[in-house]
Design an enzyme around this catalytic site. Structure first.
Site, PDB file in Angstrom:
ATOM      1  N   GLY A 210      44.481  42.774  34.951  1.00  0.00           N
ATOM      2  CA  GLY A 210      45.547  41.961  35.545  1.00  0.00           C
ATOM      3  C   GLY A 210      46.916  42.531  35.288  1.00  0.00           C
ATOM      4  O   GLY A 210      47.093  43.599  34.683  1.00  0.00           O
ATOM      5  N   GLY A 212      50.689  42.659  33.626  1.00  0.00           N
ATOM      6  CA  GLY A 212      51.234  42.349  32.299  1.00  0.00           C
ATOM      7  C   GLY A 212      50.908  43.431  31.301  1.00  0.00           C
ATOM      8  O   GLY A 212      50.068  44.301  31.539  1.00  0.00           O
ATOM      9  N   GLY A 213      51.614  43.377  30.168  1.00  0.00           N
ATOM     10  CA  GLY A 213      51.518  44.416  29.156  1.00  0.00           C
ATOM     11  C   GLY A 213      50.110  44.608  28.600  1.00  0.00           C
ATOM     12  O   GLY A 213      49.609  45.730  28.536  1.00  0.00           O
ATOM     13  N   ILE A 214      49.451  43.515  28.208  1.00  0.00           N
ATOM     14  CA  ILE A 214      48.174  43.672  27.490  1.00  0.00           C
ATOM     15  C   ILE A 214      47.066  44.248  28.385  1.00  0.00           C
ATOM     16  O   ILE A 214      46.431  45.224  27.999  1.00  0.00           O
ATOM     17  CB  ILE A 214      47.719  42.350  26.841  1.00  0.00           C
ATOM     18  CG1 ILE A 214      48.761  41.894  25.824  1.00  0.00           C
ATOM     19  CG2 ILE A 214      46.362  42.514  26.167  1.00  0.00           C
ATOM     20  CD1 ILE A 214      48.431  40.593  25.142  1.00  0.00           C
ATOM     21  N   GLU A 233      42.284  43.421  41.648  1.00  0.00           N
ATOM     22  CA  GLU A 233      43.359  43.022  42.570  1.00  0.00           C
ATOM     23  C   GLU A 233      44.460  44.076  42.554  1.00  0.00           C
ATOM     24  O   GLU A 233      44.996  44.449  43.575  1.00  0.00           O
ATOM     25  CB  GLU A 233      43.904  41.676  42.096  1.00  0.00           C
ATOM     26  CG  GLU A 233      45.143  41.230  42.822  1.00  0.00           C
ATOM     27  CD  GLU A 233      45.668  39.938  42.221  1.00  0.00           C
ATOM     28  OE1 GLU A 233      44.845  39.061  41.898  1.00  0.00           O
ATOM     29  OE2 GLU A 233      46.887  39.807  42.063  1.00  0.00           O
ATOM     30  N   LEU A 308      50.659  33.068  29.237  1.00  0.00           N
ATOM     31  CA  LEU A 308      51.862  32.787  28.444  1.00  0.00           C
ATOM     32  C   LEU A 308      51.539  31.811  27.319  1.00  0.00           C
ATOM     33  O   LEU A 308      52.089  31.899  26.226  1.00  0.00           O
ATOM     34  CB  LEU A 308      52.956  32.212  29.345  1.00  0.00           C
ATOM     35  CG  LEU A 308      53.515  33.182  30.410  1.00  0.00           C
ATOM     36  CD1 LEU A 308      54.361  32.444  31.439  1.00  0.00           C
ATOM     37  CD2 LEU A 308      54.335  34.292  29.746  1.00  0.00           C
ATOM     38  N   GLY A 331      45.662  36.468  41.123  1.00  0.00           N
ATOM     39  CA  GLY A 331      44.199  36.402  41.181  1.00  0.00           C
ATOM     40  C   GLY A 331      43.577  36.008  39.854  1.00  0.00           C
ATOM     41  O   GLY A 331      42.405  36.294  39.619  1.00  0.00           O
TER      42      GLY A 331
HETATM   43  N1  COA Z   1      56.697  30.409  25.141  1.00  0.00           N
HETATM   44  C1  COA Z   1      57.910  30.860  25.510  1.00  0.00           C
HETATM   45  N2  COA Z   1      58.134  32.102  25.980  1.00  0.00           N
HETATM   46  C2  COA Z   1      57.065  32.920  26.079  1.00  0.00           C
HETATM   47  C3  COA Z   1      55.776  32.519  25.743  1.00  0.00           C
HETATM   48  C4  COA Z   1      55.612  31.195  25.244  1.00  0.00           C
HETATM   49  N3  COA Z   1      54.407  30.739  24.905  1.00  0.00           N
HETATM   50  N4  COA Z   1      54.926  33.539  25.949  1.00  0.00           N
HETATM   51  C5  COA Z   1      55.658  34.552  26.422  1.00  0.00           C
HETATM   52  N5  COA Z   1      56.942  34.183  26.501  1.00  0.00           N
HETATM   53  C6  COA Z   1      58.062  35.002  26.968  1.00  0.00           C
HETATM   54  C7  COA Z   1      58.047  36.363  26.321  1.00  0.00           C
HETATM   55  O1  COA Z   1      58.722  36.363  25.094  1.00  0.00           O
HETATM   56  C8  COA Z   1      58.756  37.208  27.370  1.00  0.00           C
HETATM   57  O2  COA Z   1      60.140  36.975  27.285  1.00  0.00           O
HETATM   58  P1  COA Z   1      61.198  38.149  27.598  1.00  0.00           P
HETATM   59  O3  COA Z   1      60.988  38.454  29.051  1.00  0.00           O
HETATM   60  O4  COA Z   1      62.497  37.495  27.296  1.00  0.00           O
HETATM   61  O5  COA Z   1      60.816  39.264  26.691  1.00  0.00           O
HETATM   62  C9  COA Z   1      58.278  36.585  28.700  1.00  0.00           C
HETATM   63  O6  COA Z   1      57.874  35.261  28.363  1.00  0.00           O
HETATM   64  C10 COA Z   1      57.103  37.324  29.325  1.00  0.00           C
HETATM   65  O7  COA Z   1      56.051  37.440  28.392  1.00  0.00           O
HETATM   66  P2  COA Z   1      55.137  38.759  28.312  1.00  0.00           P
HETATM   67  O8  COA Z   1      54.032  38.441  27.404  1.00  0.00           O
HETATM   68  O9  COA Z   1      55.975  39.953  28.010  1.00  0.00           O
HETATM   69  O10 COA Z   1      54.693  38.871  29.819  1.00  0.00           O
HETATM   70  P3  COA Z   1      53.902  39.980  30.593  1.00  0.00           P
HETATM   71  O11 COA Z   1      54.845  40.834  31.337  1.00  0.00           O
HETATM   72  O12 COA Z   1      52.895  40.678  29.733  1.00  0.00           O
HETATM   73  O13 COA Z   1      53.139  39.074  31.676  1.00  0.00           O
HETATM   74  C11 COA Z   1      52.075  37.025  32.373  1.00  0.00           C
HETATM   75  C12 COA Z   1      52.315  38.031  31.245  1.00  0.00           C
HETATM   76  C13 COA Z   1      51.094  35.984  31.849  1.00  0.00           C
HETATM   77  C14 COA Z   1      53.374  36.386  32.812  1.00  0.00           C
HETATM   78  C15 COA Z   1      51.455  37.780  33.580  1.00  0.00           C
HETATM   79  O14 COA Z   1      50.271  38.369  33.177  1.00  0.00           O
HETATM   80  C16 COA Z   1      51.154  36.851  34.751  1.00  0.00           C
HETATM   81  O15 COA Z   1      52.021  36.566  35.539  1.00  0.00           O
HETATM   82  N6  COA Z   1      49.873  36.390  34.855  1.00  0.00           N
HETATM   83  C17 COA Z   1      49.449  35.526  35.924  1.00  0.00           C
HETATM   84  C18 COA Z   1      48.878  36.304  37.083  1.00  0.00           C
HETATM   85  C19 COA Z   1      47.624  37.047  36.755  1.00  0.00           C
HETATM   86  O16 COA Z   1      47.074  37.003  35.682  1.00  0.00           O
HETATM   87  N7  COA Z   1      47.099  37.769  37.736  1.00  0.00           N
HETATM   88  C20 COA Z   1      45.867  38.485  37.546  1.00  0.00           C
HETATM   89  C21 COA Z   1      45.525  39.400  38.621  1.00  0.00           C
HETATM   90  S1  COA Z   1      46.711  40.736  38.858  1.00  0.00           S
END
Ligand code: COA
Length: 435
Positions: A210, A212-214, A233, A308, A331
């Protein structure tokens, strides 16, 4: 093939937009970059033009507050610009599971104009939609007017994303570079999480990574595997690396054997170069790729996404921070459900146990991402009915089929140690479990 009669200037394309139009543009790197960067120049003569987009990558002034009477923006997946401009009031999120994004939207409204990025025409008279066919072909078929920005820098991709030039109304020749998405350096936590996940991916498995970083970092830890397949996706830099190393062969797939199937790609210039005229990569209709009934057809399908926030019952808030829309479901649910329908398939949600968040005092504080209750207003992207395995740097919680009491215990066991006692107390206090 002579396609010169279809070529128009960007100004001519913009001149075709009129008040109340419904415009759809492509996802991510398939967005019509030149069109979106210049659309605000017609603001004086149009009112109430709607642009529907998904994870846009080009800067555009149409999001600015000064243009709210001229432009509305409907987004299937928020990007930083949309998050920032949301309060302007002319912007709204479209809740969706990605494989239904096109079809459900078309049940509601038909586009007048589709405008998106494409490759240059080939010698057979086709352009490729290049870096996304998540919903683009469906919208092209439905739109009254189709304008494509043909661009020598966009890779020509195979799959089902080729459009005959005869079906395109107009083409604008552009030469900007597709957006570049770089990967963050891997952290210690990524290493630990990556190893847990690698242990769950057998040789011959078929993967989805998916956004995101991880999920992206996880690719690094699959280097010792053999004959991995891809049905995803989003195509990532890490998938390209694994394919170049011979780890990804797709030999064990039940459908699209030998092909890396995806609906869109975002990454480095090397990724786009890798995809150019590469028969091993198939960009295919997102309505089909992300349909859980398609996903299930490959055995050992493993979906790897992130979130998140997750509550102690397993609900994943992956797209919003409280009521604030951050991204989109994309997705996540499609791929998690599809993977669990696949023979020996698994769905994994991987997250760090904590996040650093700015408090009311202006200082950053460490909070647990595993919480008794989601933030007020949070959107649940993956329901607790569909969650399977959850991984943090403290281990793996297998939730499939478990009751709430077991979930609470397993999720607390992978929370950061300093939050565990409080989580246990809160679980009782709010009535998730008895004493
Ligand atoms: N409470 C408050 N803030 C939070 C948080 C929480 N529980 N968890 C994360 N954050 C903040 C982080 O500190 C970070 O802040 P910053 O931008 O100021 O540094 C921001 O939210 C983003 O977190 P991060 O973990 O760096 O996000 P990411 O870039 O790795 O993306 C998702 C993670 C979950 C947002 C992303 O994977 C997503 O949109 N997923 C939904 C869609 C998906 O999974 N699709 C799958 C098929 S492609």
């Amino acid at each position: 093939m002579d396609y010169s009669s279809k070529l128009i200037s960007l100004e001519q394309a913009l001149a075709m937009v009129k008040s109340n139009d419904q415009i759809v543009t492509g996802l991510g790197a398939a967005e019509a970059g030149a069109f979106m960067e210049n659309l605000h120049t017609i603001a004086d003569r149009v009112r109430n033009v709607t642009i529907t987009n998904c994870n846009p990558t080009h800067p555009s002034k149409v999001y600015d507050s000064q243009y709210v009477d001229s432009f509305n923006v409907d987004g299937w997946f928020y990007a930083p610009q949309l998050r920032k401009s949301h309060t302007n009031g002319n912007m709204s999120f479209i809740p969706n599971n990605l494989h239904f994004a096109a079809t459900k939207r078309l049940d509601y409204v038909k586009p007048n104009i589709y405008v998106g990025a494409a490759s240059m025409p080939d010698k057979h008279g086709y352009v490729s939609l290049s870096l996304s066919n998540t919903y683009e072909m469906r919208m092209i078929e439905a739109a009254d007017l189709v304008i494509l920005e043909i661009n020598p820098n966009m890779p020509y991709t195979f799959g089902d994303a080729q459009v005959p030039v005869n079906d395109i109304d107009y083409m604008v020749k552009v030469d900007y570079k597709p957006p570049v998405v770089t990967d963050a350096p891997f952290s210690e936590k990524d290493t630990v999480i990556g190893k847990y996940i690698a242990d769950m991916v057998p040789d011959g498995a078929c993967i989805q990574l998916g956004i995101g970083g991880i999920p992206n970092a996880v690719g690094e830890y699959l280097k010792t595997k053999n004959d991995i397949g891809v049905h995803t996706e989003m195509m990532t830099n890490s998938m390209m690396n694994l394919a170049k190393m011979g780890v990804i062969t797709g030999k064990c797939k039940q459908i699209n054997k030998g092909k890396m199937v995806t609906t869109f790609a975002l990454g480095l210039p090397e990724l786009y170069e890798f995809m150019d005229y590469n028969p091993a990569v198939a960009i295919m209709d997102g309505c089909w790729v992300n349909d859980p009934y398609t996903i299930r057809q490959n055995d050992n399908q493993i979906s790897i996404n992130t979130t998140l926030e997750i509550d102690l019952t397993g609900q994943c808030a992956s797209e919003s921070l409280g009521s604030r829309q951050f991204s989109g479901t994309g997705g996540q649910a499609d791929t998690a459900i599809g993977a669990q329908m696949s023979k020996n398939g698994k769905s994994i949600i991987a997250l760090y146990s904590t996040a650093m968040v700015k408090g009311a005092d202006g200082e950053k504080h460490e909070i647990s991402k595993i919480v008794p209750q989601l933030m007020t207003g949070a959107a649940v992207s993956l329901s607790r009915n569909d969650v399977d395995r959850v991984v943090t740097e403290y281990g793996v919680a297998e939730l499939r089929g478990t009751n709430i009491k077991e979930r609470v215990a397993r999720l607390i066991a992978i929370a950061h140690p300093k939050f565990r006692d409080q989580l246990r107390e809160d679980a009782v206090r709010v009535g998730i479990i008895g004493k």
